[in-house]
Design a protein around this motif. Structure first.
Motif, PDB file in Angstrom:
ATOM      1  N   LEU A  10     102.273  53.037  29.063  1.00 11.25           N
ATOM      2  CA  LEU A  10     101.935  51.615  29.105  1.00 11.25           C
ATOM      3  C   LEU A  10     102.026  50.992  27.723  1.00 11.25           C
ATOM      4  CD1 LEU A  10     100.955  49.540  31.267  1.00 11.25           C
ATOM      5  CD2 LEU A  10      98.671  49.877  30.349  1.00 11.25           C
ATOM      6  N   VAL A  11     101.556  51.700  26.713  1.00 12.39           N
ATOM      7  CA  VAL A  11     101.652  51.192  25.336  1.00 12.39           C
ATOM      8  C   VAL A  11     103.111  51.059  24.915  1.00 12.39           C
ATOM      9  CG1 VAL A  11     101.158  51.733  22.916  1.00 12.39           C
ATOM     10  CG2 VAL A  11      99.410  52.091  24.663  1.00 12.39           C
ATOM     11  N   ALA A  12     103.948  52.026  25.325  1.00 13.40           N
ATOM     12  CA  ALA A  12     105.378  51.959  25.008  1.00 13.40           C
ATOM     13  C   ALA A  12     106.019  50.751  25.665  1.00 13.40           C
ATOM     14  CB  ALA A  12     106.076  53.245  25.445  1.00 13.40           C
ATOM     15  N   VAL A  13     105.612  50.455  26.899  1.00 15.55           N
ATOM     16  CA  VAL A  13     106.126  49.271  27.603  1.00 15.55           C
ATOM     17  C   VAL A  13     105.702  48.009  26.857  1.00 15.55           C
ATOM     18  CG1 VAL A  13     105.854  47.885  29.678  1.00 15.55           C
ATOM     19  CG2 VAL A  13     106.299  50.321  29.880  1.00 15.55           C
ATOM     20  N   ARG A  14     104.416  47.979  26.412  1.00 15.75           N
ATOM     21  CA  ARG A  14     103.942  46.825  25.654  1.00 15.75           C
ATOM     22  C   ARG A  14     104.753  46.617  24.373  1.00 15.75           C
ATOM     23  NH1 ARG A  14      99.251  46.861  22.462  1.00 15.75           N
ATOM     24  NH2 ARG A  14     100.172  48.774  21.620  1.00 15.75           N
ATOM     25  N   ASP A  15     104.975  47.729  23.644  1.00 16.83           N
ATOM     26  CA  ASP A  15     105.712  47.634  22.384  1.00 16.83           C
ATOM     27  C   ASP A  15     107.155  47.178  22.606  1.00 16.83           C
ATOM     28  OD1 ASP A  15     104.079  50.558  20.906  1.00 16.83           O
ATOM     29  OD2 ASP A  15     103.440  48.472  21.125  1.00 16.83           O
ATOM     30  N   ARG A  16     107.755  47.630  23.726  1.00 17.72           N
ATOM     31  CA  ARG A  16     109.122  47.195  24.042  1.00 17.72           C
ATOM     32  C   ARG A  16     109.156  45.685  24.286  1.00 17.72           C
ATOM     33  NH1 ARG A  16     112.425  46.023  28.314  1.00 17.72           N
ATOM     34  NH2 ARG A  16     110.668  46.091  29.756  1.00 17.72           N
ATOM     35  N   GLN A  17     108.169  45.171  25.004  1.00 16.99           N
ATOM     36  CA  GLN A  17     108.120  43.737  25.272  1.00 16.99           C
ATOM     37  C   GLN A  17     107.909  42.940  23.983  1.00 16.99           C
ATOM     38  OE1 GLN A  17     109.089  42.381  27.810  1.00 16.99           O
ATOM     39  NE2 GLN A  17     108.145  43.010  29.726  1.00 16.99           N
ATOM     40  N   VAL A  18     107.012  43.444  23.119  1.00 13.18           N
ATOM     41  CA  VAL A  18     106.767  42.744  21.849  1.00 13.18           C
ATOM     42  C   VAL A  18     108.055  42.664  21.044  1.00 13.18           C
ATOM     43  CG1 VAL A  18     105.574  42.894  19.635  1.00 13.18           C
ATOM     44  CG2 VAL A  18     104.333  43.360  21.741  1.00 13.18           C
ATOM     45  N   SER A  19     108.777  43.767  20.970  1.00 11.32           N
ATOM     46  CA  SER A  19     110.034  43.800  20.230  1.00 11.32           C
ATOM     47  C   SER A  19     111.054  42.846  20.851  1.00 11.32           C
ATOM     48  CB  SER A  19     110.583  45.230  20.205  1.00 11.32           C
ATOM     49  OG  SER A  19     111.825  45.276  19.547  1.00 11.32           O
ATOM     50  N   ARG A  20     111.105  42.810  22.192  1.00 11.62           N
ATOM     51  CA  ARG A  20     112.071  41.950  22.880  1.00 11.62           C
ATOM     52  C   ARG A  20     111.808  40.474  22.563  1.00 11.62           C
ATOM     53  NH1 ARG A  20     115.142  42.091  27.698  1.00 11.62           N
ATOM     54  NH2 ARG A  20     116.478  40.240  27.632  1.00 11.62           N
ATOM     55  N   PHE A  21     110.566  40.036  22.701  1.00 13.54           N
ATOM     56  CA  PHE A  21     110.267  38.628  22.452  1.00 13.54           C
ATOM     57  C   PHE A  21     110.377  38.280  20.970  1.00 13.54           C
ATOM     58  CE2 PHE A  21     109.276  36.825  26.445  1.00 13.54           C
ATOM     59  CZ  PHE A  21     108.739  37.829  27.241  1.00 13.54           C
ATOM     60  N   LYS A  22     110.018  39.240  20.109  1.00 11.94           N
ATOM     61  CA  LYS A  22     110.156  38.999  18.673  1.00 11.94           C
ATOM     62  C   LYS A  22     111.612  38.774  18.309  1.00 11.94           C
ATOM     63  CE  LYS A  22     108.905  40.943  14.174  1.00 11.94           C
ATOM     64  NZ  LYS A  22     108.280  42.102  13.474  1.00 11.94           N
ATOM     65  N   GLY A  23     112.500  39.567  18.932  1.00 14.79           N
ATOM     66  CA  GLY A  23     113.924  39.391  18.676  1.00 14.79           C
ATOM     67  C   GLY A  23     114.445  38.044  19.140  1.00 14.79           C
ATOM     68  N   MET A  24     113.776  37.478  20.157  1.00 20.50           N
ATOM     69  CA  MET A  24     114.174  36.156  20.665  1.00 20.50           C
ATOM     70  C   MET A  24     113.536  35.020  19.866  1.00 20.50           C
ATOM     71  SD  MET A  24     113.689  37.076  24.702  1.00 20.50           S
ATOM     72  CE  MET A  24     114.200  35.475  25.286  1.00 20.50           C
ATOM     73  N   GLY A  25     112.580  35.377  18.977  1.00 24.62           N
ATOM     74  CA  GLY A  25     111.898  34.349  18.197  1.00 24.62           C
ATOM     75  C   GLY A  25     110.861  33.584  18.981  1.00 24.62           C
ATOM     76  N   ALA A  26     110.394  34.146  20.107  1.00 22.11           N
ATOM     77  CA  ALA A  26     109.465  33.443  20.984  1.00 22.11           C
ATOM     78  C   ALA A  26     108.036  33.902  20.736  1.00 22.11           C
ATOM     79  CB  ALA A  26     109.841  33.675  22.448  1.00 22.11           C
ATOM     80  N   ASP A  27     107.105  32.943  20.731  1.00 16.42           N
ATOM     81  CA  ASP A  27     105.686  33.267  20.646  1.00 16.42           C
ATOM     82  C   ASP A  27     105.193  33.646  22.035  1.00 16.42           C
ATOM     83  OD1 ASP A  27     105.111  30.564  18.290  1.00 16.42           O
ATOM     84  OD2 ASP A  27     105.630  32.668  17.947  1.00 16.42           O
ATOM     85  N   VAL A  28     104.573  34.791  22.157  1.00 21.57           N
ATOM     86  CA  VAL A  28     104.160  35.282  23.468  1.00 21.57           C
ATOM     87  C   VAL A  28     102.811  35.984  23.361  1.00 21.57           C
ATOM     88  CG1 VAL A  28     105.351  37.499  23.203  1.00 21.57           C
ATOM     89  CG2 VAL A  28     104.917  36.614  25.501  1.00 21.57           C
ATOM     90  N   SER A  29     102.012  35.816  24.399  1.00 17.94           N
ATOM     91  CA  SER A  29     100.787  36.594  24.585  1.00 17.94           C
ATOM     92  C   SER A  29     100.841  37.178  25.989  1.00 17.94           C
ATOM     93  CB  SER A  29      99.539  35.725  24.445  1.00 17.94           C
ATOM     94  OG  SER A  29      99.377  35.274  23.119  1.00 17.94           O
ATOM     95  N   PHE A  30     100.452  38.426  26.137  1.00 12.44           N
ATOM     96  CA  PHE A  30     100.451  39.009  27.478  1.00 12.44           C
ATOM     97  C   PHE A  30      99.505  40.195  27.539  1.00 12.44           C
ATOM     98  CE2 PHE A  30     103.850  41.240  25.220  1.00 12.44           C
ATOM     99  CZ  PHE A  30     103.612  42.562  25.535  1.00 12.44           C
ATOM    100  N   ALA A  31      99.166  40.557  28.756  1.00 11.91           N
ATOM    101  CA  ALA A  31      98.343  41.740  28.999  1.00 11.91           C
ATOM    102  C   ALA A  31      98.943  42.512  30.158  1.00 11.91           C
ATOM    103  CB  ALA A  31      96.906  41.343  29.323  1.00 11.91           C
TER     104      ALA A  31
END
Length: 607
Positions: free
Chosen positions: A78-99
């Motif tokens: 689950l943590v790996a999935v979270r980190d993948r999402q953070v990296s994906r949105f960071k690469g897009m330059g988008a501000d995101v919050s999620f749980a």
């Protein structure tokens, strides 16, 4: 256990989009659970995606696939999935919050990012606000887990859930109606997960539409880690439950009244008569039972609160025991205090007594553990960026230039007054890094440029070759007759190193990256893994050489020096607050000493 999921969210606009998702998941290692996600993303910063809601749904489906593939370690996945999402949105330059939350075998595993998605748990007329970024905790029948955006929390009173209303679906329907009436609803979304007893999840599976029938899993008989939970008692006593439900029924009948609706009038009159009788009965009975019930409820709540905090502290201590024994012992002492308070309330509770024995055992194991003590070895006027050892003396590099220091910490001479971002000594040749350039120093301090590379994180010299660590590659410079040849890429393929990555060379090249140590031989990744330790935080400075059987790595997050065999087996660790600020590392195994650079000082300690 069963998990009933309700989802509500507002319509997205050009500013924000909120997605709420859930799905039953059967993982490859066996067993099934429910994966849920609440995402709030700034739509304006997502380019080239017309349907943001569809994109968020596709991302969630990818998350589901990752969880399904889990063979060992649900939380890590689950943590790996979270980190993948953070990296994906960071690469897009988008501000995101999620749980992300995975309800599995009586435990909820949580991985969050950002501050705008909140998690609250309602249990036994109490509410718990989850503050940590990643962790896990037990869930029990009757719990309600609310995962929502901050705007949902601001606009709607969630206290109704703490009051234990039986009209759960009616409340959700009402909230959905209220959200649809908001002018600005793009930042509003919520997931409600209601935990039931051990029964079939068939009806819930049908609602999710995935066609899967989960297995019936039992609650795990163990205490799991929940960190940084703020607890608030949040509701009136349970004695008011029946009148609340009756008032709710009266409210629904009033809403149905229309001219000529005689049935509604008769039902309303009947309910009013029943209400009068009920009020009289409650007033008569409440004088006898209210005080006792209130006292019992408070006592039970206090007991569960102390027991839960004790379990949380104990599990947090286990997580850092290998890396930071002093911190672990402090947490165990806190856990011991909490379990003693719980046992004052229920002296014979088996769960509390078992946890007390576990805490006492670990306190005994850590009784003689202590941090190592550093002493000042050498102090400069300016910041020290690195240091290295020649055939006898040390060489210190930094704001004051390059200084030769004796093996007892006395200043011998200034080799060069030029600022140095790093340095290395090999075979009595002195090399310094200044910006993007590498210089070789003569005996008189004269500098000769021998190599160059942009964005250099670290430098080392081995067998006369110069190696420069960059963000995605290691450059190698080979000596030739009149200096050094042009750089060549050492790695077979580019890598993504961390900002604080460092390296050491013993024939192979060892590079730190986050929680990993990577090993490369002749440019190929050897697939090195660390075994026998958990809870590694943020690895940085690293030291080894061809004469050592171990690698020494500083974990800044845990203020620890970790010793690992070159076969990847954890051997031991040393703890000191100084490690959190270390800028370089040297180990003299034969003399039993370690040296670190901290600010303007070089410190030494015995090991």
């Amino acid at each position: 256990m069963s998990f009933k999921v309700e989802k509500i969210s507002g319509a997205g606009d050009e500013r924000y989009s909120c997605g709420v998702f859930s799905k039953h998941v059967t993982i490859e290692s066996g067993g099934s659970g429910v994966l849920v996600s609440c995402v709030l993303v700034e739509t304006a910063k997502i380019e080239n995606i017309e349907n943001v809601s569809g994109f968020l749904h596709d991302e969630f489906e990818d998350d589901v696939k990752k969880i399904i593939e889990v063979k060992d370690g649900v939380f890590a996945a689950l943590v790996a999935v979270r980190d993948r999402q953070v990296s994906r949105f960071k690469g897009m330059g988008a501000d995101v919050s999620f749980a992300l939350a995975f309800f599995y075998k009586g435990v909820v595993y949580i991985a969050r990012h950002g501050e705008r998605v909140k998690i609250n748990v309602f249990r036994l007329q109490k509410s718990f606000g989850v503050k940590f970024g990643e962790g896990s905790g037990r869930v029990k029948s009757g719990d309600l887990v609310l995962i929502s955006t901050d705007k949902f929390v601001e606009n709607f009173d969630s206290g109704v859930f703490a009051r234990g209303s039986d009209d759960f679906e009616d409340v959700i329907d009402g909230l959905a109606t209220d959200i649809s009436a908001l002018d600005d609803q793009s930042e509003v979304g919520a997931l409600f997960v209601r935990v039931g007893g051990e029964k079939s999840l068939k009806s819930q599976s049908a609602n999710d539409g995935d066609g899967e029938k989960p297995q019936e899993d039992s609650v795990e008989d163990k205490v799991v880690s929940v960190r940084d939970i703020d607890e608030e008692v949040a509701s009136p006593s349970a004695i008011g439950g029946q009148p609340i439900r009756l008032f709710s029924a009266l409210g629904r009948e009033l809403g149905k009244l229309r001219v000529g609706d005689i049935g509604a009038m008769f039902r309303l009159r009947r309910n009013l008569i029943f209400l009068a009788v009920l009020i009289v009965s409650v007033l008569i009975a409440s004088g006898f039972v209210t005080i006792k019930k209130s006292k019992d409820a408070i006592t039970a709540a206090d007991f569960r609160g102390h027991l839960q905090v004790a379990g949380n502290k104990y599990n947090e201590a286990l997580g850092v025991l290998d890396l930071n024994k002093e911190k672990a012992r402090s947490l165990l002492v806190e856990a011991d205090g909490e379990i003693k308070l719980a046992l004052v309330i229920k002296p014979e509770d088996e769960e509390a007594l078992a946890l007390q024995r576990q805490i006492q055992d670990k306190l005994g194991e850590t009784a003689n553990l202590a941090s190592i003590d550093f002493e000042n070895f050498f102090e400069s006027n300016g910041k020290i960026t690195s240091f290295s050892r020649g055939s006898g003396n040390f060489f210190v590099f930094g704001d004051d230039g390059t200084i030769e220091v004796s093996d007892v910490g006395r200043r011998v001479r200034e080799v060069s007054g030029e600022n140095a971002d790093g340095g290395f000594v090999y075979d009595n040749s002195i090399f310094t890094l200044s910006g993007s350039k590498v210089f070789r120093l003569g005996t008189d301090g004269a500098r000769e440029e021998v190599a160059k590379g942009d964005g250099v994180k670290d430098m080392a010299v081995f067998l006369g070759n110069i190696y420069l660590l960059k963000a995605d590659q290691i450059l190698k410079f080979v000596p030739i007759a009149d200096g050094y040849a042009q750089s060549a890429n050492y790695l077979e393929a580019p890598e993504a190193f961390a900002d604080n990555s460092r390296f050491a060379i013993d024939g192979s090249i060892w590079v730190t990256r986050g929680t990993e140590v990577l090993k490369y031989t002749r440019g190929a990744n050897d697939g090195f893994n660390i075994e026998g330790i958990s809870g590694i935080g943020e690895l940085g400075e690293i030291y080894t050489n061809s004469d050592l059987d171990s690698i020494y790595v500083i974990d800044r997050a845990n203020s620890a020096l970790v010793v690992i065999s070159k076969d990847g087996v954890y051997k031991k660790s040393y703890n000191s607050s100084k490690f959190a600020r270390a800028g370089d590392l040297y180990v003299d195994e034969e003399a039993g000493k370690i040296y670190i650079a901290v600010g303007s000082m070089v410190l030494v300690a015995n090991i």
